[in-house]
Enzyme design. Structure first.
Site, PDB file in Angstrom:
ATOM      1  N   ILE A 109       0.857  -1.179   0.000  1.00  0.00           N
ATOM      2  CA  ILE A 109       0.000   0.000   0.000  1.00  0.00           C
ATOM      3  C   ILE A 109       0.901   1.240   0.000  1.00  0.00           C
ATOM      4  O   ILE A 109       1.822   1.353   0.811  1.00  0.00           O
ATOM      5  CB  ILE A 109      -0.931   0.000   1.213  1.00  0.00           C
ATOM      6  CG1 ILE A 109      -1.781  -1.282   1.208  1.00  0.00           C
ATOM      7  CG2 ILE A 109      -1.829   1.228   1.218  1.00  0.00           C
ATOM      8  CD1 ILE A 109      -2.610  -1.484   2.448  1.00  0.00           C
ATOM      9  N   PRO A 111       1.690   5.499  -0.112  1.00  0.00           N
ATOM     10  CA  PRO A 111       1.160   6.794   0.349  1.00  0.00           C
ATOM     11  C   PRO A 111       1.217   7.859  -0.740  1.00  0.00           C
ATOM     12  O   PRO A 111       1.999   7.760  -1.688  1.00  0.00           O
ATOM     13  CB  PRO A 111       2.112   7.156   1.490  1.00  0.00           C
ATOM     14  CG  PRO A 111       3.428   6.592   1.026  1.00  0.00           C
ATOM     15  CD  PRO A 111       3.086   5.298   0.307  1.00  0.00           C
ATOM     16  N   CYS A 245       7.664  11.122   7.300  1.00  0.00           N
ATOM     17  CA  CYS A 245       7.010  10.859   8.587  1.00  0.00           C
ATOM     18  C   CYS A 245       8.001  10.842   9.742  1.00  0.00           C
ATOM     19  O   CYS A 245       7.593  10.866  10.911  1.00  0.00           O
ATOM     20  CB  CYS A 245       6.225   9.550   8.543  1.00  0.00           C
ATOM     21  SG  CYS A 245       7.216   8.090   8.184  1.00  0.00           S
TER      22      CYS A 245
END
Length: 408
Positions: A109, A111, A245
């Site tokens: 997955i 971002p 992040c």
């Protein structure tokens, strides 16, 4: 589970077939594939970076080029000599032989903040271990993500990789995505994204490795070189407009160096918001009802954020600084905000400052990253022992120091 979407069934069948073929490859074959894919990703690092910024409107393309370099060259150099096929180790005394075996299809997955670099990285580590990979791009980064996957797939096929060793899916509903994550044919999920997505991956019943919110506190301890600390923090926080992040979200300083730190921050382009301005930035940066940062500010330059909040900031402003005294839902800017906005806390002493860092860490970033600037080895050790973070970054920019260890 109900009837499986025919597209998902087809993707899974192809992935299982590729896995069966891939499991028979030699180390030499695997490494040739990995080298070919690395070269394709590296050679297209600029193109993919520009595509990502053009499509998403997030970040700085020059910085995304560097992310693509990290995700290709640095990853390749780190893994290429690793043995991932056959016997890895024999312990004659215990009678144990370690043999490398692939897991099976991996679901990745991706971002919106770092789409191409995340894809390049996940593809390389999956192929190195003989695992087919299924890419699920973010809907706002679909074009650049598919192009990155396509370039890697063509390079892999050119090196005689199995067909369908790299696939990508888009336009899936949330239910389709969840059914794919929980399907028994998926061996592992590599989930990079928001907290909700990572939780969904961990709750799917499939083994998962997730990277979610960081909310990284950086502690400037009394013995630190303040000018160096601020320069390092800004180098990190402003990189790609704050989309990593592992970038610093809050500065925590001991009172004995607070005035010096404030002056240095202002000298290097920090603008301290008034209480009224803090409220206005909160309104444009964070959705308190949904408890998430607003996409309008993610990866945007400071000028855009100031304009959204109706602020007039001095020329040369690089970052907006919010002086706070609380952590929690009632203080939106104490959350992770992936843009040039940072919280600022002043604490009386070392113990109080560490407690504040712990509060910030647990408020949306537990297990992720924490940073400290200090020239006191004993206090660095104490900080490292106490903080519940997978990575403790010492006297360096957090984004650059941590990005090679799995963050976005």
């Amino acid at each position: 589970m109900g009837t499986l979407n025919p597209q998902i069934a087809d993707v899974l069948f192809k992935a299982k077939t590729a896995a069966a073929i891939f499991s028979q490859y030699t180390q030499e074959q695997v490494d040739n594939i990995v080298r070919s894919v690395y070269e394709a990703g590296f050679n297209n690092r600029v193109k993919l970076a520009k595509m990502a910024v053009e499509e998403t409107g997030i970040g700085v393309w020059q910085d995304k080029v560097m992310k693509n370099v990290v995700a290709t060259q640095m990853v390749f150099e780190d893994i290429i000599n690793m043995k991932t096929v056959g016997i890895l180790n024999v312990d004659e005394e215990k009678g144990i032989t370690e043999i490398a075996q692939p897991l099976g299809p991996i679901f990745a997955i991706i971002p919106v903040t770092n789409p191409t670099s995340t894809i390049l990285y996940k593809i390389l580590i999956s192929l190195k271990t003989r695992n087919p990979i299924i890419i699920h791009p973010h809907r706002l980064a679909n074009k650049c993500s598919i192009e990155a996957a396509r370039l890697c797939y063509e390079a892999a096929l050119a090196a005689d990789a199995p067909e369908d060793c790299i696939q990508w899916v888009s336009g899936f509903s949330r239910e389709d995505t969840q059914s794919l994550m929980s399907h028994s044919d998926i061996a592992l999920i590599l989930a990079t994204g928001g907290t909700g997505l990572v939780k969904a991956a961990y709750s799917s019943g499939t083994p998962a490795i997730g990277v979610g919110a960081g909310n990284v506190p950086v502690f400037i301890e009394g013995s630190a070189d303040v000018a160096f600390a601020i320069d390092s923090i800004l180098t990190s926080k402003l990189f790609d407009n704050g989309t990593v992040c592992a970038s610093e979200q809050s500065i925590v300083v001991e009172r004995q160096v607070a005035d010096k730190t404030i002056k240095e921050l202002e000298k290097q382009g920090g603008y301290f918001l008034t209480p009224d301005e803090i409220k206005r930035v909160e309104a444009v940066a964070y959705d308190t009802e949904k408890d998430v940062m607003k996409v309008d500010v993610v990866g945007k330059p400071v000028e855009t954020i100031a304009a959204l909040a109706g602020l007039t900031v001095p020329p040369g402003t690089k970052i907006l600084v919010a002086k706070l005294d609380k952590v929690g839902k009632d203080t939106p800017l104490s959350n992770e905000i992936l843009c040039p906005v940072i919280a600022f806390y002043v604490e009386d002493d070392f113990e109080a400052a560490v407690k504040r860092c712990i509060d910030l860490n647990f408020h949306g970033g537990v297990g992720h990253t924490a940073s400290i600037f200090s020239n006191d080895e004993e206090k660095i050790k104490q900080f490292s022992f106490i903080m519940n973070a997978g990575r403790i970054v010492v006297n360096m920019p957090s984004s650059q120091g941590a990005v090679g260890m799995g963050s976005g």
